[in-house]
Design a protein around this motif. Structure first.
Motif, PDB file in Angstrom:
ATOM      1  N   HIS A 214       8.333   8.945 -11.123  1.00 35.45           N
ATOM      2  CA  HIS A 214       7.195   9.071 -10.220  1.00 35.45           C
ATOM      3  C   HIS A 214       7.702   8.901  -8.792  1.00 35.45           C
ATOM      4  CE1 HIS A 214       2.817   7.729  -9.147  1.00 35.45           C
ATOM      5  NE2 HIS A 214       3.222   8.786  -8.496  1.00 35.45           N
ATOM      6  N   VAL A 215       7.603   9.976  -8.002  1.00 34.60           N
ATOM      7  CA  VAL A 215       8.066   9.887  -6.621  1.00 34.60           C
ATOM      8  C   VAL A 215       6.950  10.328  -5.682  1.00 34.60           C
ATOM      9  CG1 VAL A 215      10.511  10.221  -7.091  1.00 34.60           C
ATOM     10  CG2 VAL A 215       9.044  12.208  -6.774  1.00 34.60           C
ATOM     11  N   GLY A 216       7.058   9.893  -4.452  1.00 38.15           N
ATOM     12  CA  GLY A 216       6.076  10.268  -3.440  1.00 38.15           C
ATOM     13  C   GLY A 216       6.450   9.616  -2.119  1.00 38.15           C
ATOM     14  N   VAL A 217       5.931  10.171  -1.027  1.00 38.98           N
ATOM     15  CA  VAL A 217       6.191   9.531   0.265  1.00 38.98           C
ATOM     16  C   VAL A 217       4.866   9.197   0.949  1.00 38.98           C
ATOM     17  CG1 VAL A 217       8.422  10.474   0.902  1.00 38.98           C
ATOM     18  CG2 VAL A 217       6.372  11.802   1.361  1.00 38.98           C
ATOM     19  N   ASP A 218       4.922   8.166   1.779  1.00 37.40           N
ATOM     20  CA  ASP A 218       3.814   7.909   2.674  1.00 37.40           C
ATOM     21  C   ASP A 218       4.420   7.610   4.050  1.00 37.40           C
ATOM     22  OD1 ASP A 218       4.892   5.458   2.391  1.00 37.40           O
ATOM     23  OD2 ASP A 218       3.046   4.412   1.896  1.00 37.40           O
ATOM     24  N   GLY A 219       3.590   7.149   4.962  1.00 41.37           N
ATOM     25  CA  GLY A 219       4.077   6.943   6.318  1.00 41.37           C
ATOM     26  C   GLY A 219       5.224   5.964   6.397  1.00 41.37           C
ATOM     27  N   LEU A 220       5.260   5.024   5.464  1.00 45.45           N
ATOM     28  CA  LEU A 220       6.311   4.012   5.488  1.00 45.45           C
ATOM     29  C   LEU A 220       7.661   4.598   5.101  1.00 45.45           C
ATOM     30  CD1 LEU A 220       7.198   1.076   5.696  1.00 45.45           C
ATOM     31  CD2 LEU A 220       6.330   0.700   3.413  1.00 45.45           C
ATOM     32  N   SER A 221       7.668   5.402   4.042  1.00 46.59           N
ATOM     33  CA  SER A 221       8.959   5.888   3.564  1.00 46.59           C
ATOM     34  C   SER A 221       9.392   7.178   4.256  1.00 46.59           C
ATOM     35  CB  SER A 221       8.916   6.093   2.051  1.00 46.59           C
ATOM     36  OG  SER A 221       7.758   6.760   1.667  1.00 46.59           O
ATOM     37  N   LEU A 222       8.418   7.893   4.838  1.00 46.16           N
ATOM     38  CA  LEU A 222       8.721   9.195   5.444  1.00 46.16           C
ATOM     39  C   LEU A 222       9.910   9.117   6.406  1.00 46.16           C
ATOM     40  CD1 LEU A 222       7.944  12.129   6.227  1.00 46.16           C
ATOM     41  CD2 LEU A 222       6.467  11.132   7.960  1.00 46.16           C
ATOM     42  N   TRP A 223       9.810   8.195   7.371  1.00 49.33           N
ATOM     43  CA  TRP A 223      10.856   8.162   8.398  1.00 49.33           C
ATOM     44  C   TRP A 223      12.165   7.651   7.854  1.00 49.33           C
ATOM     45  CZ3 TRP A 223       9.845  11.343  11.855  1.00 49.33           C
ATOM     46  CH2 TRP A 223       8.535  11.552  12.298  1.00 49.33           C
ATOM     47  N   LEU A 224      12.074   6.802   6.847  1.00 47.74           N
ATOM     48  CA  LEU A 224      13.328   6.295   6.276  1.00 47.74           C
ATOM     49  C   LEU A 224      14.060   7.404   5.532  1.00 47.74           C
ATOM     50  CD1 LEU A 224      11.981   2.835   5.185  1.00 47.74           C
ATOM     51  CD2 LEU A 224      13.642   3.302   6.967  1.00 47.74           C
ATOM     52  N   VAL A 225      13.297   8.268   4.857  1.00 49.03           N
ATOM     53  CA  VAL A 225      13.940   9.405   4.180  1.00 49.03           C
ATOM     54  C   VAL A 225      14.599  10.305   5.219  1.00 49.03           C
ATOM     55  CG1 VAL A 225      13.534  11.476   2.828  1.00 49.03           C
ATOM     56  CG2 VAL A 225      12.364   9.368   2.228  1.00 49.03           C
ATOM     57  N   ILE A 226      13.851  10.559   6.307  1.00 46.14           N
ATOM     58  CA  ILE A 226      14.408  11.463   7.314  1.00 46.14           C
ATOM     59  C   ILE A 226      15.596  10.815   8.023  1.00 46.14           C
ATOM     60  CG2 ILE A 226      13.859  12.633   9.480  1.00 46.14           C
ATOM     61  CD1 ILE A 226      11.151  13.216   8.274  1.00 46.14           C
ATOM     62  N   LEU A 227      15.509   9.504   8.236  1.00 48.76           N
ATOM     63  CA  LEU A 227      16.668   8.810   8.813  1.00 48.76           C
ATOM     64  C   LEU A 227      17.905   9.017   7.939  1.00 48.76           C
ATOM     65  CD1 LEU A 227      17.812   6.727  10.886  1.00 48.76           C
ATOM     66  CD2 LEU A 227      17.166   4.959   9.262  1.00 48.76           C
TER      67      LEU A 227
ATOM     68  N   MET B 215      20.165   7.010  -2.105  1.00 45.11           N
ATOM     69  CA  MET B 215      19.407   6.408  -1.008  1.00 45.11           C
ATOM     70  C   MET B 215      18.029   7.042  -0.876  1.00 45.11           C
ATOM     71  SD  MET B 215      22.306   5.685   1.891  1.00 45.11           S
ATOM     72  CE  MET B 215      22.614   7.394   2.212  1.00 45.11           C
ATOM     73  N   ILE B 216      17.996   8.375  -0.983  1.00 43.08           N
ATOM     74  CA  ILE B 216      16.691   9.036  -0.901  1.00 43.08           C
ATOM     75  C   ILE B 216      15.818   8.573  -2.061  1.00 43.08           C
ATOM     76  CG2 ILE B 216      15.512  11.259  -0.959  1.00 43.08           C
ATOM     77  CD1 ILE B 216      17.969  12.447   0.392  1.00 43.08           C
ATOM     78  N   GLY B 217      16.440   8.476  -3.242  1.00 42.56           N
ATOM     79  CA  GLY B 217      15.701   8.035  -4.418  1.00 42.56           C
ATOM     80  C   GLY B 217      15.053   6.674  -4.224  1.00 42.56           C
ATOM     81  N   VAL B 218      15.775   5.762  -3.589  1.00 37.65           N
ATOM     82  CA  VAL B 218      15.225   4.427  -3.364  1.00 37.65           C
ATOM     83  C   VAL B 218      13.940   4.500  -2.566  1.00 37.65           C
ATOM     84  CG1 VAL B 218      15.606   2.292  -2.082  1.00 37.65           C
ATOM     85  CG2 VAL B 218      17.385   3.173  -3.560  1.00 37.65           C
ATOM     86  N   PHE B 219      13.944   5.338  -1.514  1.00 43.81           N
ATOM     87  CA  PHE B 219      12.783   5.335  -0.618  1.00 43.81           C
ATOM     88  C   PHE B 219      11.579   6.082  -1.191  1.00 43.81           C
ATOM     89  CE2 PHE B 219      16.204   4.816   2.704  1.00 43.81           C
ATOM     90  CZ  PHE B 219      15.961   3.465   2.865  1.00 43.81           C
ATOM     91  N   VAL B 220      11.811   6.947  -2.162  1.00 41.18           N
ATOM     92  CA  VAL B 220      10.665   7.727  -2.633  1.00 41.18           C
ATOM     93  C   VAL B 220      10.161   7.326  -4.015  1.00 41.18           C
ATOM     94  CG1 VAL B 220      11.307   9.705  -1.229  1.00 41.18           C
ATOM     95  CG2 VAL B 220      12.037   9.602  -3.602  1.00 41.18           C
ATOM     96  N   SER B 221      10.900   6.469  -4.753  1.00 42.40           N
ATOM     97  CA  SER B 221      10.426   6.234  -6.123  1.00 42.40           C
ATOM     98  C   SER B 221       9.240   5.293  -6.139  1.00 42.40           C
ATOM     99  CB  SER B 221      11.546   5.712  -7.017  1.00 42.40           C
ATOM    100  OG  SER B 221      12.490   5.043  -6.298  1.00 42.40           O
ATOM    101  N   LEU B 222       8.302   5.615  -7.013  1.00 42.84           N
ATOM    102  CA  LEU B 222       7.073   4.844  -7.126  1.00 42.84           C
ATOM    103  C   LEU B 222       6.952   4.222  -8.509  1.00 42.84           C
ATOM    104  CD1 LEU B 222       4.622   7.214  -5.285  1.00 42.84           C
ATOM    105  CD2 LEU B 222       5.689   5.145  -4.452  1.00 42.84           C
ATOM    106  N   ASP B 223       8.013   4.304  -9.275  1.00 41.10           N
ATOM    107  CA  ASP B 223       8.040   3.632 -10.561  1.00 41.10           C
ATOM    108  C   ASP B 223       9.092   2.537 -10.425  1.00 41.10           C
ATOM    109  OD1 ASP B 223       7.454   4.251 -13.788  1.00 41.10           O
ATOM    110  OD2 ASP B 223       9.310   3.204 -13.338  1.00 41.10           O
TER     111      ASP B 223
END
Lengths: 541, 513
Positions: free
Chosen positions: A82-95, A129-137
Motif C-alpha cells: 500500500h503506497v501513497g503520498v500526501d503533503g508530508l511525504s511529497l517533498w521528501l520523495v522529490i528531495l 529511500m523512495i519506498g520508505v517515504f511512500v509506504s502506507l503499510d
C-alpha cells in the motif's frame, strides 16, 4: 497516461531497481565502463522528472493520500503493498529523486574501484529511500526502512575511507537494533488492533481511522503497551535521526563514506527518522507523543548545543559538517515536538533545508578532497586567493546552513523558534514558561552554528596561502559548478519564496498536529497543564 | 472362536497414505543395489535419488490438494495433517539440495557416492516418519533411522581425524540423548497406558492426570532438546558441525533439526499441550511455558554470542544454527500458548515455514562453503574468504545474500520466516512471550555482527595471497540457483506457500478423525 498516474509511485520505486539490473547486465555484455555514469545519471534524472508529476497530482487540500495503490502482498498475514503520498511525504520523495542525479555526477571522477557495483548500489538505495517515504503499510515500510541499510553498508564499506569497516558495521548494527524493536512493535500493533476491533492489520490508513474513531486508544489497560510500542518506534527513528545519545554512528559513517554516500546520508537517510516520528509516532500514539515530548525536546536541545560545541573543535572539515548535522536535526525534532502548526511546518521545511544545504556542504568538501586528498583544516588556509568561485559558493552554503535571512535555513529555523515559543507542550508555571526557556536555549545553537562555520571558513579560506601545495589548486570546473548550481538556486529560492513548499505540506502537517493535540484527551491534558500552573516545575528541566 | 475371528480381521493398513515415505525408502534400497553393481558410477545414484524425491513430493502435494486416502491409517499410528505434509516437503527439498551440493565434494574426496546417497535417502525416510508418526514408537523408529544414517555420514571422510571425531561424538552423545527420549516414552506409556498421541491427549485432559507424565515429559525434553541443539543440550553441535564434511553439515543443520522440531511439536503441542494444557493444570502449563521460554532465550543468546567469537565459518554457522533453533522455539512456544484450532495451526505452520526458509538459506550458504573449502574442508577460516568479493562476484554475492537472509533482512526468506514465528508469540499477548520476542529481536541485532563479518571479509578487505576462482560445477550451480530463487521467492511471493502451510488441520485430515 492513466497507467502511469495509477502506478506512479511503483514506477518510481521500481525504475531504479530495474536500472540497477540493467547497469549490471550492461557491464556483463558491453563492458563499457565509461558509459556507466551516463547510464546511471540518465536513470536518476528520468526518475526525478517522473517524480515531478507528483506535485500537480497530489491533493493539497484535505488529508487523504494521493496516487494510492493497494494490492495484497502476503494475504495470510493481511499485509498489503500500500503506497501513497500526501503533503508530508511529497517533498521528501522529490528531495530524494532530486539529490540522486547530483550524487551521481559528484562521483564523475571519484569512483575508480568497481564502478558497476557502485552505481548499482546507488540505484538500489534510491528505490529503498523512495519506498520508505511512500509506504502506507507498516510491514512494507519496515521492509524499505531496513532494505535501505544494505546498499549504504556496501557503499561505506567498499568505497569508504581508512576506517570504513568500523564505520559501516557500526552504522548497520546501530540502525538495525532500533528498527528490529520497531518490527516487534509493528507485529504487536497488529494484534492489539485485532483485540480491539476484531481485525488485525498493518495498514496505516486503517489504523489511523481506528484511532480517529476511538476504536483503538492506548489508554487504560493498554497504556503500558502503548508506551512500550511508542518507544520501540521512537527508538528506531531516534537512532536514524540521530537524536543526542544515539548520534555516535553518524560522524563515523559520514566521515568514512564516499562523497556521494555522505550527501545521500545527510540529505535523505536522516530524514527517514524525522519522517517516521512525524508520520507514525504522532499519528499512532498521540497520547504518548504528548506525554514524552519534554524528553525529546530536552534531548533535541542537548543535541543542538552539544553538536555545535563538538563541531567547533573538529580538525576535519567533513567531521565538522557531520556534527553540524546533529545540531540541525535537533532543530527539526524541536519543531516537531512543539506540536504547533508553525513548529511542525518549520520542522518539515528544515528537513528539506538540511537536505539541500548539508548535502551541498558535503559536496563541497568532496571537491576539495578530490584535489588535495585531505580534509584537515590545518592543511588549508587562504584558499579564497586560489579558488575564488569555490570560496564564494562555500560561504553562501555555510550561510544557508547558519540560517541567514533570505536563505532557506532562516525560514525553517525561524518557524521552529516561533512554534516552540508559542507551544504549550512544556510546563507553564508562575515563575517560568519552560517553552520560552527551551526556545532560548535552542536559539543559542544558531549562534554557535555561526561560530563554528565562520571560524572554519576563516581558517580555510582567508588569510595568506600557508601551504605551498594549495597554490596550484584549480578552481571549480564547469561540471562542479553545474552540480552545485541547482542547490544554490534552491537555497535562495526556498529562502525568499517558501510558499509553494509550505502550502503543499500545510494540510497534512496540520492534520497531524490536530490529531496529537486535540484527540483522545488532548484537550483535557492541555487544560490540565494550564491548571497546574502553581505546581512545581518538573525536575528534568 | 470369537477371539480367533477377531485376530483374523485384516490389519488396518493403508499403503497410499504412506506412499511418500515408502517411495523414499524403496529408492534408497534401489540406490544401494545399483551401487553394488556399478560402484564406479558417481552420477546415476544421485539422479535416481533426486527422481525418487520428486515422485515422493508429487504424492505429497497431491495429498495436500485434498486427495483422500481412506478413513483410517495404521490404527492411528500415522498422522495425516499439515504438520506432516509441511515438514515432509521441507525434508525432500533439503535432501535434494544436499545431493546437488554434494557432487563437488563426492568428486573431490572420492567418497563412495552410492552409499552416501542411500544413506541420505534412509535419513530422509526417518525424518518423514518423525513428522508423520502419531505414535511414540513410530517417532522413535524414525529418529533412530535418521540418526544412524547421519552418524555414518558425519564420518564419511575416513582419512580425516576431525571427521572421525565428529562422527564418534555425535554417535555417543546422540545415543545418550536417544536413551533419554526412550526412557521418557516408556514412562509416558506407564503413565497413560498408551503410546498413541491422540489417546494420550485424551487421557490427560482431566486435572488428575498421572504425575509420571511430568518425569516422562522432562526426559523427552532432554532428548528433543539434544536433537534440535537447544541450550543446554547443544554442546555437541560445534564440534560435530565443524568436523563433518560441509554438505553433510548443511544437511544436519537443516534436515534433522527440522525433523526433531516436527516430532517435538507433535508430542509437546498436540500430544500433551505443554504437559496437559491449561484445562488440566494452569499452573503446570505456565511453569512449562516459563521453562521452555528460558530455554529459548538461552539458546538464542548463547548461540549468537558464541558465534561472534568463531574464526571458522562452519563453526560460526553451527552456532548460528543453535541461535536459529532458538528463534524457531519462539514459534513453538507460541503454538503451545495458542488455543487449539486455527491459531494453533497457524503457529505450527509458522515453525514449519521457518524451517523451510532456514533450510534453503542455510543449504545455499553451505553450497558456497563446500565449493570454497577444498579438500578436507581446509579453507573454511574467515581469513580464507579475505577479499574474494570481486574476484568471484557470483559466489560472494550469493553468499552475502544468504547471510542477509540468515540475519532476517527484508525481501529475503529469513525476514518472512522471522515475522511468522514472532507472530504467534505476540498474539498470545502474554508478558513472558513478549519478553521472549524482545530477546529474540535483540539477538537478531547481535547476530548482525557475525553475518556482516562474512560480507566485510569478502568485500571490504583486500586479499594478500594468491587466489583463483574455483570453477562452479553444473550441479552446484543448480543448487545455488534454486537457493537464490528460493530465498527471493519466499521473501517476496510467499503468500501462497504460507497459506498452504497454515491451512487448518481439519481441511486436510478431516477424514482421519
Amino acid at each position: 497516461m492513466d497507467f502511469i498516474n495509477e502506478n506512479l509511485l511503483t514506477i518510481l520505486i521500481l525504475l531504479p531497481v530495474f536500472g540497477a539490473v540493467g547497469v549490471i547486465l550492461h557491464q556483463m555484455f558491453w563492458k563499457q565502463e565509461s558509459q556507466l555514469k551516463w547510464l546511471t545519471f540518465g536513470l536518476t534524472l528520468v526518475n526525478f522528472l517522473i517524480s515531478l508529476l507528483l506535485i500537480s497530482g497530489t491533493k493539497t487540500a484535505g488529508t487523504g493520500f494521493s496516487f494510492e495503490k493497494n494490492v495484497p502482498w502476503i494475504s495470510a498475514i493481511n499485509t498489503n503493498y500500500h503506497v501513497g503520498v500526501d503533503g508530508l511525504s511529497l517533498w521528501l520523495v522529490i528531495l530524494t529523486t532530486f539529490i540522486m542525479p547530483i550524487a551521481v555526477i559528484s562521483t564523475w571522477h571519484a569512483v575508480e574501484k568497481r564502478p558497476t557495483a557502485f552505481y548499482a548500489f546507488l540505484l538500489l538505495l534510491e528505490s529503498a529511500m523512495i519506498g520508505v517515504f511512500v509506504s502506507l503499510d507498516l510491514l512494507v515500510f519496515y521492509l524499505f526502512f531496513e532494505a535501505s541499510l544494505v546498499p549504504m553498508f556496501f557503499l561505506i564499506g567498499i568505497w569508504g575511507g581508512e576506517n570504513r569497516i568500523y564505520a559501516a558495521v557500526k552504522f548497520f548494527i546501530f540502525t538495525a537494533l532500533g528498527s528490529l524493536l520497531m518490527l516487534a512493535a509493528i507485529i504487536a500493533l497488529y494484534y492489539v488492533h485485532a483485540s480491539q476491533t476484531g481485525l488485525g492489520t498493518f495498514d496505516f490508513v486503517a489504523l489511523t481511522r481506528s484511532i480517529e474513531l476511538g476504536h483503538l486508544a492506548f489508554t487504560g489497560p493498554l497504556a503500558v503497551t502503548g508506551t512500550l510500542m511508542f518507544w520501540a518506534f521512537a527508538l528506531a527513528f531516534s537512532i536514524k535521526v540521530p537524536l543526542f545519545p544515539f548520534h555516535t554512528w553518524l560522524p563515523d559513517a559520514h566521515t568514512e563514506a564516499p562523497t556521494a554516500g555522505s550527501v545521500i546520508l545527510a540529505a535523505v537517510l536522516l530524514k527517514m527518522g524525522t519522517y517516521g516520528l512525524m508520520r507514525f509516532n504522532f499519528t499512532l500514539f498521540p497520547d504518548q507523543s504528548r506525554e514524552w515530548a519534554w524528553l525529546f525536546i530536552t534531548l533535541a536541545i542537548i543535541g543542538i548545543i552539544y553538536g555545535a560545541l563538538v563541531a567547533m573543535v573538529q580538525p576535519d572539515v567533513k567531521r565538522l559538517v557531520a556534527y553540524s548535522s546533529v545540531a540541525h536535526m535537533g532543530f527539526v525534532i524541536l519543531g516537531m515536538f512543539s506540536f504547533t502548526e508553525m513548529g511542525m511546518q518549520g520542522a518539515l521545511y528544515q528537513m528539506l533545508n538540511h537536505g539541500v544545504s548539508t548535502g551541498a556542504l558535503f559536496l563541497l568538501v568532496g571537491f576539495i578532497y578530490e584535489r588535495r586528498h585531505t580534509r584537515q583544516i590545518s592543511d588549508f588556509g587562504g584558499l579564497a586567493n586560489v579558488m575564488p568561485i569555490y570560496a564564494t559558493v562555500f560561504v553562501i552554503t555555510s550561510m544557508s546552513s547558519v540560517g541567514l535571512p533570505f536563505l532557506n535555513g532562516f525560514v525553517g529555523e525561524f518557524l521552529i523558534m516561533i512554534g516552540m515559543w508559542k507551544s504549550t507542550i512544556l510546563q507553564v508555571t508562575a515563575s517560568a514558561n519552560w517553552n520560552y526557556i527551551a526556545t532560548m536555549l535552542a536559539g543559542t545553537g544558531v549562534i554557535f552554528a555561526a561560530v563554528y562555520l565562520l571560524w572554519m571558513i576563516q581558517r580555510v579560506f582567508f588569510g595568506k596561502v600557508t601551504n605551498e601545495k594549495n597554490r596550484s589548486l584549480k578552481d571549480l570546473s564547469w561540471r562542479e559548478i553545474g552540480l552545485i548550481a541547482p542547490l544554490l538556486f534552491l537555497m535562495v529560492f526556498m529562502g525568499v519564496y517558501p510558499r509553494p513548499f509550505l502550502d503543499a505540506a500545510k494540510e497534512s502537517v496540520n492534520a497531524i498536529q490536530k490529531r496529537v493535540m486535540h484527540q483522545a484527551g488532548g484537550e483535557v491534558d492541555h487544560a490540565a497543564a494550564v491548571d497546574n500552573k502553581t505546581t512545581e516545575p518538573r525536575s528534568h528541566e | 472362536m470369537n477371539t480367533l475371528f477377531l485376530q483374523l480381521t485384516p490389519p488396518d493398513t493403508n499403503i497410499p497414505i504412506l506412499l511418500p515415505e515408502l517411495i523414499v525408502a524403496a529408492v534408497g534400497i534401489v540406490v544401494m543395489v545399483y551401487d553394488s553393481f556399478f560402484p564406479k558410477d558417481r552420477v546415476t545414484t544421485g539422479l535416481i535419488s533426486i527422481a525418487g524425491l520428486a515422485v515422493s513430493a508429487f504424492f505429497l502435494i497431491r495429498m495436500w490438494s485434498g486427495e483422500t486416502f481412506g478413513a483410517s491409517s495404521w490404527n492411528g499410528m500415522i498422522a495425516h495433517d499439515n504438520l506432516r505434509l509441511g515438514f515432509s516437503i521441507v525434508f525432500l527439498i533439503v535432501t535434494a539440495l544436499t545431493i546437488l551440493i554434494s557432487t563437488v565434494w563426492v568428486e573431490r574426496e572420492d567418497v563412495p557416492a552410492g552409499e552416501y546417497h542411500a544413506l541420505l535417502m534412509f535419513a530422509t525416510f526417518g525424518m518423514m516418519l518423525m513428522a508423520s508418526g502419531n505414535d511414540l514408537v513410530v517417532i522413535f523408529l524414525g529418529l533412530e533411522t535418521l540418526s544412524i544414517a547421519t552418524y555414518v555420514m558425519a564420518g564419511l571422510r575416513r582419512g580425516d581425524l576431525k571427521s572421525n571425531e565428529s562422527a564418534m561424538k555425535y554417535f555417543i552423545l546422540g545415543s545418550f540423548a536417544s536413551a533419554f527420549l526412550l526412557y521418557g516414552m516408556a514412562l509416558i506409556y506407564g503413565a497413560t497406558g498408551s503410546t498413541n498421541l491422540t489417546q494420550i491427549a485424551d487421557k490427560i485432559t482431566t486435572a488428575n492426570f498421572p504425575g509420571l507424565l511430568l518425569i516422562g515429559g522432562a526426559m523427552m525434553l532432554v532428548g528433543f532438546g539434544f536433537k534440535i541443539a537447544s541450550v543446554p543440550f547443544h554442546i555437541w553441535t560445534p564440534d560435530v558441525y565443524e568436523g563433518a564434511p560441509a554438505p553433510v553439515t548443511g544437511f544436519m543443520a537443516a534436515g534433522p533439526k527440522a525433523a526433531a522440531f516436527a516430532s517435538f511439536i507433535r508430542v509437546f503441542v498436540l500430544g500433551f499441550p505443554f504437559i496437559a494444557g491449561i484445562q488440566a493444570s494452569n499452573y503446570l502449563h505456565e511453569s512449562w511455558m516459563t521453562a521452555l521460554s528460558v530455554m529459548a532465550m538461552l539458546t538464542m543468546t548463547v548461540g549468537n554470542v558464541a558465534a561472534i567469537m568463531q574464526n571458522n565459518v562452519k563453526r560460526m554457522l553451527a552456532y548460528s544454527s543453535i541461535a536459529h533453533a532458538g528463534y524457531a522455539l519462539v514459534g513453538f512456544i507460541g503454538a503451545g500458548a495458542a488455543k487449539p484450532g486455527q491459531a494453533q495451526d497457524a503457529a505450527i505452520a509458522s515453525v514449519a515455514f521457518y524451517m523451510l526458509t532456514y533450510a534453503i538459506t542455510n543449504l545455499g550458504a553451505f553450497s558456497v562453503i563446500s565449493l570454497l573449502a577444498q579438500k578436507n574442508d581446509r579453507r573454511a577460516e574467515f581469513e580464507d574468504y579475505n577479499g574474494i568479493g570481486f574476484k568471484s562476484p557470483v559466489l560472494s554475492f550469493t553468499l552475502s545474500l544468504f547471510m542477509l537472509s540468515l540475519l532476517g533482512l527484508p525481501l529475503t526468506a529469513g525476514f518472512v520466516g522471522k515475522v511468522m514465528v514472532f507472530r504467534p508469540a505476540l498474539e498470545a499477548g502474554n508478558t513472558l512471550l513478549t519478553v521472549l520476542v524482545i530477546v529474540a529481536v535483540i539477538n537478531t541485532a547481535i547476530s548482525a555482527y557475525y553475518y556482516l563479518r562474512m560480507i566485510v571479509v569478502m568485500f571490504f578487505r583486500e586479499r594478500t595471497t594468491e587466489w583463483t576462482e574455483p570453477k562452479i560445477p553444473a550441479m552446484l550451480s543448480a543448487a545455488l540457483l534454486i537457493a537464490v530463487i528460493g530465498v527471493f521467492y519466499l521473501g517476496i511471493f510467499s503468500s501462497g506457500i504460507i497459506e498452504r502451510f497454515s491451512q487448518s488441520r481439519s481441511a486436510v485430515g478431516a477424514h482421519l478423525r
